[in-house]
Design a protein around this motif. Sequence first.
Motif, PDB file in Angstrom:
ATOM      1  N   SER A   1     130.516  73.323 102.549  1.00  0.00           N
ATOM      2  CA  SER A   1     130.048  71.935 102.682  1.00  0.00           C
ATOM      3  C   SER A   1     129.312  71.699 103.994  1.00  0.00           C
ATOM      4  O   SER A   1     128.702  70.635 104.172  1.00  0.00           O
ATOM      5  CB  SER A   1     131.234  70.975 102.599  1.00  0.00           C
ATOM      6  N   GLY A   2     129.392  72.643 104.916  1.00  0.00           N
ATOM      7  CA  GLY A   2     128.747  72.485 106.206  1.00  0.00           C
ATOM      8  C   GLY A   2     129.618  71.840 107.266  1.00  0.00           C
ATOM      9  O   GLY A   2     129.193  71.670 108.418  1.00  0.00           O
ATOM     10  N   ALA A   3     130.858  71.464 106.912  1.00  0.00           N
ATOM     11  CA  ALA A   3     131.755  70.833 107.888  1.00  0.00           C
ATOM     12  C   ALA A   3     132.285  71.850 108.887  1.00  0.00           C
ATOM     13  O   ALA A   3     132.636  71.501 110.023  1.00  0.00           O
ATOM     14  CB  ALA A   3     132.913  70.148 107.168  1.00  0.00           C
ATOM     15  N   LEU A   4     132.373  73.119 108.483  1.00  0.00           N
ATOM     16  CA  LEU A   4     132.809  74.205 109.362  1.00  0.00           C
ATOM     17  C   LEU A   4     131.721  75.266 109.424  1.00  0.00           C
ATOM     18  O   LEU A   4     130.970  75.479 108.453  1.00  0.00           O
ATOM     19  CB  LEU A   4     134.081  74.880 108.845  1.00  0.00           C
ATOM     20  N   ALA A   5     131.648  75.935 110.566  1.00  0.00           N
ATOM     21  CA  ALA A   5     130.848  77.157 110.677  1.00  0.00           C
ATOM     22  C   ALA A   5     131.788  78.253 111.144  1.00  0.00           C
ATOM     23  O   ALA A   5     132.746  78.002 111.873  1.00  0.00           O
ATOM     24  CB  ALA A   5     129.709  76.955 111.670  1.00  0.00           C
ATOM     25  N   TRP A   6     131.504  79.482 110.734  1.00  0.00           N
ATOM     26  CA  TRP A   6     132.374  80.620 111.048  1.00  0.00           C
ATOM     27  C   TRP A   6     131.583  81.553 111.960  1.00  0.00           C
ATOM     28  O   TRP A   6     130.572  82.123 111.539  1.00  0.00           O
ATOM     29  CB  TRP A   6     132.761  81.315 109.750  1.00  0.00           C
ATOM     30  N   ASN A   7     131.997  81.704 113.239  1.00  0.00           N
ATOM     31  CA  ASN A   7     131.213  82.529 114.155  1.00  0.00           C
ATOM     32  C   ASN A   7     131.608  84.009 114.047  1.00  0.00           C
ATOM     33  O   ASN A   7     132.537  84.368 113.319  1.00  0.00           O
ATOM     34  CB  ASN A   7     131.315  82.010 115.595  1.00  0.00           C
ATOM     35  N   ARG A   8     130.919  84.856 114.808  1.00  0.00           N
ATOM     36  CA  ARG A   8     131.117  86.298 114.680  1.00  0.00           C
ATOM     37  C   ARG A   8     132.473  86.737 115.212  1.00  0.00           C
ATOM     38  O   ARG A   8     132.926  87.853 114.940  1.00  0.00           O
ATOM     39  CB  ARG A   8     129.990  87.044 115.398  1.00  0.00           C
ATOM     40  N   ASN A   9     133.145  85.881 115.994  1.00  0.00           N
ATOM     41  CA  ASN A   9     134.483  86.211 116.488  1.00  0.00           C
ATOM     42  C   ASN A   9     135.578  85.828 115.494  1.00  0.00           C
ATOM     43  O   ASN A   9     136.762  85.976 115.779  1.00  0.00           O
ATOM     44  CB  ASN A   9     134.755  85.494 117.810  1.00  0.00           C
ATOM     45  N   GLY A  10     135.162  85.321 114.331  1.00  0.00           N
ATOM     46  CA  GLY A  10     136.142  84.910 113.342  1.00  0.00           C
ATOM     47  C   GLY A  10     136.759  83.563 113.649  1.00  0.00           C
ATOM     48  O   GLY A  10     137.821  83.229 113.109  1.00  0.00           O
ATOM     49  N   GLU A  11     136.103  82.750 114.499  1.00  0.00           N
ATOM     50  CA  GLU A  11     136.590  81.409 114.837  1.00  0.00           C
ATOM     51  C   GLU A  11     135.815  80.373 114.036  1.00  0.00           C
ATOM     52  O   GLU A  11     134.626  80.566 113.733  1.00  0.00           O
ATOM     53  CB  GLU A  11     136.412  81.141 116.332  1.00  0.00           C
ATOM     54  N   PHE A  12     136.488  79.280 113.714  1.00  0.00           N
ATOM     55  CA  PHE A  12     135.854  78.205 112.951  1.00  0.00           C
ATOM     56  C   PHE A  12     135.431  77.088 113.895  1.00  0.00           C
ATOM     57  O   PHE A  12     136.228  76.606 114.712  1.00  0.00           O
ATOM     58  CB  PHE A  12     136.805  77.664 111.888  1.00  0.00           C
ATOM     59  N   LEU A  13     134.172  76.665 113.781  1.00  0.00           N
ATOM     60  CA  LEU A  13     133.628  75.570 114.584  1.00  0.00           C
ATOM     61  C   LEU A  13     133.659  74.303 113.736  1.00  0.00           C
ATOM     62  O   LEU A  13     133.049  74.252 112.662  1.00  0.00           O
ATOM     63  CB  LEU A  13     132.197  75.883 115.016  1.00  0.00           C
ATOM     64  N   ILE A  14     134.389  73.298 114.208  1.00  0.00           N
ATOM     65  CA  ILE A  14     134.523  72.043 113.464  1.00  0.00           C
ATOM     66  C   ILE A  14     133.347  71.154 113.834  1.00  0.00           C
ATOM     67  O   ILE A  14     133.241  70.653 114.954  1.00  0.00           O
ATOM     68  CB  ILE A  14     135.865  71.348 113.779  1.00  0.00           C
ATOM     69  N   LYS A  15     132.434  70.940 112.861  1.00  0.00           N
ATOM     70  CA  LYS A  15     131.173  70.248 113.133  1.00  0.00           C
ATOM     71  C   LYS A  15     131.231  68.770 112.779  1.00  0.00           C
ATOM     72  O   LYS A  15     130.412  67.985 113.259  1.00  0.00           O
ATOM     73  CB  LYS A  15     130.049  70.938 112.350  1.00  0.00           C
ATOM     74  N   ARG A  16     132.173  68.388 111.889  1.00  0.00           N
ATOM     75  CA  ARG A  16     132.336  66.970 111.567  1.00  0.00           C
ATOM     76  C   ARG A  16     133.769  66.722 111.124  1.00  0.00           C
ATOM     77  O   ARG A  16     134.550  67.664 110.977  1.00  0.00           O
ATOM     78  CB  ARG A  16     131.332  66.517 110.506  1.00  0.00           C
ATOM     79  N   LYS A  17     134.112  65.461 110.946  1.00  0.00           N
ATOM     80  CA  LYS A  17     135.480  65.073 110.588  1.00  0.00           C
ATOM     81  C   LYS A  17     135.930  65.807 109.326  1.00  0.00           C
ATOM     82  O   LYS A  17     135.230  65.796 108.305  1.00  0.00           O
ATOM     83  CB  LYS A  17     135.535  63.560 110.371  1.00  0.00           C
ATOM     84  N   ILE A  18     137.117  66.462 109.396  1.00  0.00           N
ATOM     85  CA  ILE A  18     137.651  67.191 108.245  1.00  0.00           C
ATOM     86  C   ILE A  18     139.143  66.884 108.099  1.00  0.00           C
ATOM     87  O   ILE A  18     139.746  66.238 108.951  1.00  0.00           O
ATOM     88  CB  ILE A  18     137.473  68.718 108.390  1.00  0.00           C
ATOM     89  N   ARG A  19     139.681  67.382 107.031  1.00  0.00           N
ATOM     90  CA  ARG A  19     141.132  67.491 106.873  1.00  0.00           C
ATOM     91  C   ARG A  19     141.465  68.972 106.886  1.00  0.00           C
ATOM     92  O   ARG A  19     140.823  69.768 106.179  1.00  0.00           O
ATOM     93  CB  ARG A  19     141.603  66.861 105.566  1.00  0.00           C
ATOM     94  N   PHE A  20     142.464  69.365 107.694  1.00  0.00           N
ATOM     95  CA  PHE A  20     142.856  70.771 107.709  1.00  0.00           C
ATOM     96  C   PHE A  20     143.396  71.175 106.337  1.00  0.00           C
ATOM     97  O   PHE A  20     144.152  70.428 105.712  1.00  0.00           O
ATOM     98  CB  PHE A  20     143.946  71.018 108.747  1.00  0.00           C
TER      99      PHE A  20
END
Length: 407
Positions: free
Chosen positions: A344-363
């Motif tokens: 959906s574009g709310a998360l991005a997954w970087n090369r370190n395997g970390e998730f970048l929270i780009k907008r309001k989400i529910r875990f």
Amino acid sequence: MAADADKDGRITWIEASNSVPKTLTDRASEGSSKSVREILAFAGREQEGLSPIEFEELFVQAFRSADADHNGTISQEEVITLRRRYEERRLAAFEERRRRQKEEARAGCELPKASERAKVMVLSAYRSDSLSTTTLGSQDVEVGSGFITIEDGSEPLYVVVTSAQPVIWRFSGALDRLERVVLASARNAPNSSDRNAKPLVGATGLPADKVTFLPRPDCLAYFYEEPSVDASETLAIVRRETGKDAISAARYEVSGFTVFSAGIRMSEPADRKTMIVKSAGSLEVVGDALVVVPGSSDGLASMVAHYFPGGVIEIDPASVVASVTPTRYDVLPSEAGLLQLVQSGALAWNRNGEFLIKRKIRFPAELGGAHSARFLLLRGVPEPDGGAWQSCVISEDTGQPLRGSRC
């Protein structure tokens, strides 16, 4: 220094003497209290108590009971024998209390009786291999789904289904054979169980009047191996309360069960491939393996396939008969939910395997253990709803973990 009555830093003989009676009295009182408790236990009267006359009579009885040769004295050997008998009685009383406690714990958990013609079946598993799109009562629990197929036959069936994980069971086939379906599960909170809350379990394909939901998660234990202690206890309860011996089947993880007149077939989950999570460098893979490279939706999809080999099952909440209200997930649990949020574009997954929270989400629910993850909440993005549970969430604004996350 409690004996130093005049607080001059010295203890005199008189002060020491004055402190002794209190100490002896306390010890005597403690010893007397223990003796009284032992006599009450010996009499099996811990709850009812004893009158003074009964107490004296009991000592006489105990003496006579110990005086095996009736010579009016008690030898050391006779004392040892008496103590052994007392210990046996104490253990018997303990087992009786344990039995009563287990019976009291089952209050309200009684199973309906089976009809004379009914064949009783017990199906048990730790979890199902599929994930449901419908949850039960909470967005913070993982609910699986499995199938139960009833084949044609002449006898009515009484089916008991129990699991550890919350599951929505999809019934199909010769459903007119079903006399009664009893559903139970152990977990009703994120990776835990609350005895005071209802079990989370449901079914599709069945009318509500054919389904019995047990009221508490400890009413009936699940099992995934036979023979085992849990299996024997559960089957004994079913036998006692339905009035019938049961045919049973159990597995740790299942796709589902097929019930036919002669027994039960279990469908095993699809084979899992080896999964290697890799963030850098090169790797030579020998044999049939699944390599997941962090930073891609394909990698997340592979992880979803690994943890839920049966897939994600679309279930309409309106079709579910359940112990609590069924609702659609806002975000699917664990890796399936992470994949949704990335797509959906709310998360991005970087090369370190970390998730970048780009907008309001529910875990997603139950991000713990093997499903735990690391998140970075980007500047200006509101804190997510739900709980990160055992996952780590760092604020880009502060560089510090969010409250409630584990870093």
